[in-house]
Design an enzyme around this catalytic site. Structure first.
Site, PDB file in Angstrom:
ATOM      1  CE  LYS B 101      -4.597 -15.390   1.508  1.00 45.77           C
ATOM      2  NZ  LYS B 101      -3.127 -15.509   1.504  1.00 45.77           N
ATOM      3  CG  ASN B 122      -4.654   1.641   0.856  1.00 44.55           C
ATOM      4  OD1 ASN B 122      -4.732   0.750   1.697  1.00 44.55           O
ATOM      5  ND2 ASN B 122      -3.540   2.306   0.615  1.00 44.55           N
ATOM      6  CG  PHE B 123      -7.136  -4.474   0.212  1.00 42.62           C
ATOM      7  CD1 PHE B 123      -5.948  -5.103   0.561  1.00 42.62           C
ATOM      8  CD2 PHE B 123      -8.155  -4.414   1.155  1.00 42.62           C
ATOM      9  CE1 PHE B 123      -5.780  -5.663   1.829  1.00 42.62           C
ATOM     10  CE2 PHE B 123      -7.993  -4.966   2.418  1.00 42.62           C
ATOM     11  CZ  PHE B 123      -6.806  -5.591   2.758  1.00 42.62           C
ATOM     12  NE  ARG B 130      -9.929 -10.575  -6.168  1.00 40.98           N
ATOM     13  CZ  ARG B 130      -9.480  -9.503  -6.828  1.00 40.98           C
ATOM     14  NH1 ARG B 130     -10.183  -8.989  -7.826  1.00 40.98           N
ATOM     15  NH2 ARG B 130      -8.340  -8.942  -6.506  1.00 40.98           N
ATOM     16  CB  ALA B 164      -2.090   3.479  -9.217  1.00 42.74           C
ATOM     17  CG  ASP B 195       1.411   6.744  -1.712  1.00 40.70           C
ATOM     18  OD1 ASP B 195       0.457   6.218  -2.304  1.00 40.70           O
ATOM     19  OD2 ASP B 195       2.544   6.229  -1.675  1.00 40.70           O
ATOM     20  N   GLY B 259       6.572  33.591 -15.141  1.00 39.81           N
ATOM     21  CA  GLY B 259       7.581  34.314 -14.385  1.00 39.81           C
ATOM     22  C   GLY B 259       7.097  35.601 -13.771  1.00 39.81           C
TER      23      GLY B 259
END
Lengths: 429, 429
Positions: B101, B122-123, B130, B164, B195, B259
């Site tokens: 920030k 991975n934000f 941004r 997600a 993940d 099967g």
């Protein structure tokens, strides 16, 4: 949460008409020039070498002249055709036939290994050594080779000589013990973690070894056991066990690592076997729960201490599941996912393979691509899902048995068309 | 099927006392000298960068000074301690704190990116842009960088702005639709495919890009969506669907791809939740079935046309399952696995995480390794399961929050101890 459109200028334009697979770098592979000698079959080994092929390596699959990789025929698709299974795990590769029961066939493997960067095999335990193609033999002809093997059980394990297939690895590697209904028997996930899950980890190590080798020329022996590989995919369960002191348990559609309600599948219209939407609210973001209450028309509960913290919600999980179900039961799963997702709540419809196969988004984005196979016709299949500069690499059809025998023996070893004809006449290829 | 002991000379000696983790190449990584700037959290991103760290890359995790990666605290292990979850996904990395920030914090990320080979994040969708750290910004300071992102849904998907997590990807990516009992609801496998399954595919592409970059200096943008990645792990189900024309179905412990009896789990003594042994006989090797009949004392059925082919066995699956169960019920799962495995039949006990954690073979072979964490104490955890020249790479404990801030800012950017002190005083680190 809209994101800036500004940042997309570098990507291929998004149009309805044009698939994204022909973008700049997709046509040249990262691994251009890398030669992989591929003695693998079925899935664990082929999934590894296919990933390398998708990234541009020249993968030469060595197959038995009589039928080839048993994956071609063990899962039939049509008379005389290679199986869909084979097409899925062998795209972008070349195929040559070599008779490994013939001394000249073995000699040719040695000649090819001398020219290769990587050698990969996943025969049954001991088979490659019995063929005279073990690491000690191959590194004599090419000390710089990266020699990679898939085993069922690791060298030094009490089971090192045992056979294994995907499901055996999923049983012995812990996957099944944490998959299934809470009070039901173990389930084998439909995902082939024992095969493709193992193949991916080996591909990572092959690539790491290639990176070093490019600088140093250093060869390396790599070995992965399918049982060992499974631990890698259930590490959250080992974390849960370290916390609770007990083996991780099955939890149906919820989390083996412990609850954080709401977390699970909720029933949707019209009630078919996959008519559910998954809803989750993150441990790290309390806003998810508040947004969910708004969407389902229960703003009255925002701030209510019975539901405000994860711990409080764990105590009231049945009530929470019921109030959410009352909302989802009025909607189909796609509508539910749209509404919840747009409100900033992690949510996803349970989609089946038919819905995925027919979803135009996958084809448009190149995540699924249609190949034109000379014998099997058109086939839409999942591609390598990582987008390189905007697009996944293009998929080329799996080779016909022996399609590239002459080409590869010519290009790698300098054999002439007559040489190849002689080898064919003598049953060597 | 014994294999030659001759081929093992190049490996570390197998002794009971000495773990195999200190073999030759394990201490020097394949990726020595590669710098990864790691802005990931939780699991999908961290599992990717951890694989690179295990192979020797210098992975610098950039964390919020206030608490760091939420994975440190979202899954508590003890007061003031990092979670076991965090330890599992961040081994062998370095940690620095940077306040994103603060404009000076962002400037420092840019400075570090200039020195990095790879940038991974991975934000949530749009967050990195941004922050002013999108690909267009970062490649301005380092055109040769490999910029890798994990998304929940792919760019161009109708859900590209949606949040997600692992379970959402498993729902929307088809995994759940093919996992569970035949007539039961969808199950989420305990394996975190959404993940770690995604992280592994991204790691492969990062390594491919690094390989090319080593030759050409060429940078690249990589992006993977968790939903898209799931298709890769259920390709056998797409093959089954192509054959049958219907979406693949759940099949309990049997195969979603259809099967080939016997195939499934069989109950063992004493009847606990994981007291089962998986038994399979390969499509490609009819001998497996004959060996099994011998082991269970039903040699009388060898050659009996009711059971001789896969098709015949499919018609008599209940009878087959019953005759096998009659044998397994008399034994515990480990004994059953030993007997069946030694007879050359693919078989495996369903092992739980406690049994795996305490199995001495994993520790002896370096597949599980015990770290000494300065705050959390000793912790035995799964290591990278690929053996490089005989041994998996050694595991080093996950870093404390900001443990390497001064070191990395000094080594990468040449900042002095006084510079670092000033940054800390100003709330930038």
């Amino acid at each position: 949460m809209p994101r800036s459109r500004r940042d997309r200028g570098h990507q291929a334009p998004r149009t309805e008409e044009r698939p994204m697979v022909d973008a700049r770098s997709a046509t040249t592979g990262c691994l251009a020039g890398v030669r992989i000698l591929d003695l693998t079959q079925f899935e664990a080994g082929p999934s590894c070498t296919e990933a390398l092929a998708w990234l541009g390596a020249e993968v030469v699959k060595v197959e038995n002249p009589k039928g080839g990789d048993p994956g071609r025929t063990s899962f039939r698709s049509g008379p005389g055709q290679d199986s869909w299974y084979f097409l899925l795990f062998n795209a972008n590769k070349k195929s040559i036939t070599l008779n490994l029961k013939s001394p000249r066939g073995i000699a040719l493997v040695n000649d090819l290994a001398r020219k290769a960067d990587v050698f990969v095999e996943n025969f049954a335990p001991g088979a490659i050594e019995r063929l005279g193609l073990g690491y000690d033999a191959i590194r004599k002809v090419n000390p710089g080779i990266i020699y990679a093997q898939v085993k069922g059980f690791g060298t030094g394990s009490p089971f090192e000589d045992n056979l294994a297939f995907d499901m055996i690895a999923q049983a012995c590697g812990g996957i099944m013990s944490v998959s299934g209904e809470r009070d039901g028997p173990p389930v084998k996930p439909g995902a082939t973690l024992g095969d493709t899950g193992t193949g991916m980890l080996l591909a990572i190590s092959v690539l790491g070894a290639l990176y070093r080798r490019k600088g140093t020329g250093q060869g390396e022996r790599l070995e992965i056991a399918m049982q060992d590989a499974m631990l890698h995919y259930i590490r959250v369960c080992f974390a849960a066990q370290a916390t609770s002191g007990r083996p991780a348990e099955r939890a149906g559609a919820k989390l083996a690592s412990g609850g954080n309600p709401p977390c699970g599948i909720y029933p949707c219209k019209p009630g078919g076997p996959n008519d559910y939407v998954y809803i989750y609210t993150s441990r790290a973001n309390p806003a998810h729960w508040h947004r969910l209450l708004q969407v389902i028309g229960r703003e009255d509960l925002i701030g209510n201490p019975q539901y405000e913290t994860g711990l409080a919600r764990t105590e009231h999980e049945p009530q929470i599941d019921e109030m959410i179900s009352a909302w989802t039961r009025q909607r189909d799963k796609n509508e539910a996912m749209r509404i919840l997702g747009a409100a900033g709540i992690p949510a996803g419809a349970v989609l089946d393979t038919g819905e995925l196969q027919n979803d135009p988004s996958f084809e448009k984005r190149g995540i699924m691509q249609t190949i034109q196979h000379p014998a099997c016709g058109p086939f839409k299949m999942p591609a390598w899902p990582v987008r390189h500069d905007g697009a996944p690499p293009p998929v080329k059809p799996a080779p016909l048995l022996g399609e590239h025998t002459g080409d590869v023996l010519g290009a790698w070893l300098g054999l002439s068309a007559d040489d190849v004809k002689g080898l064919r006449r003598d049953g060597v290829i």
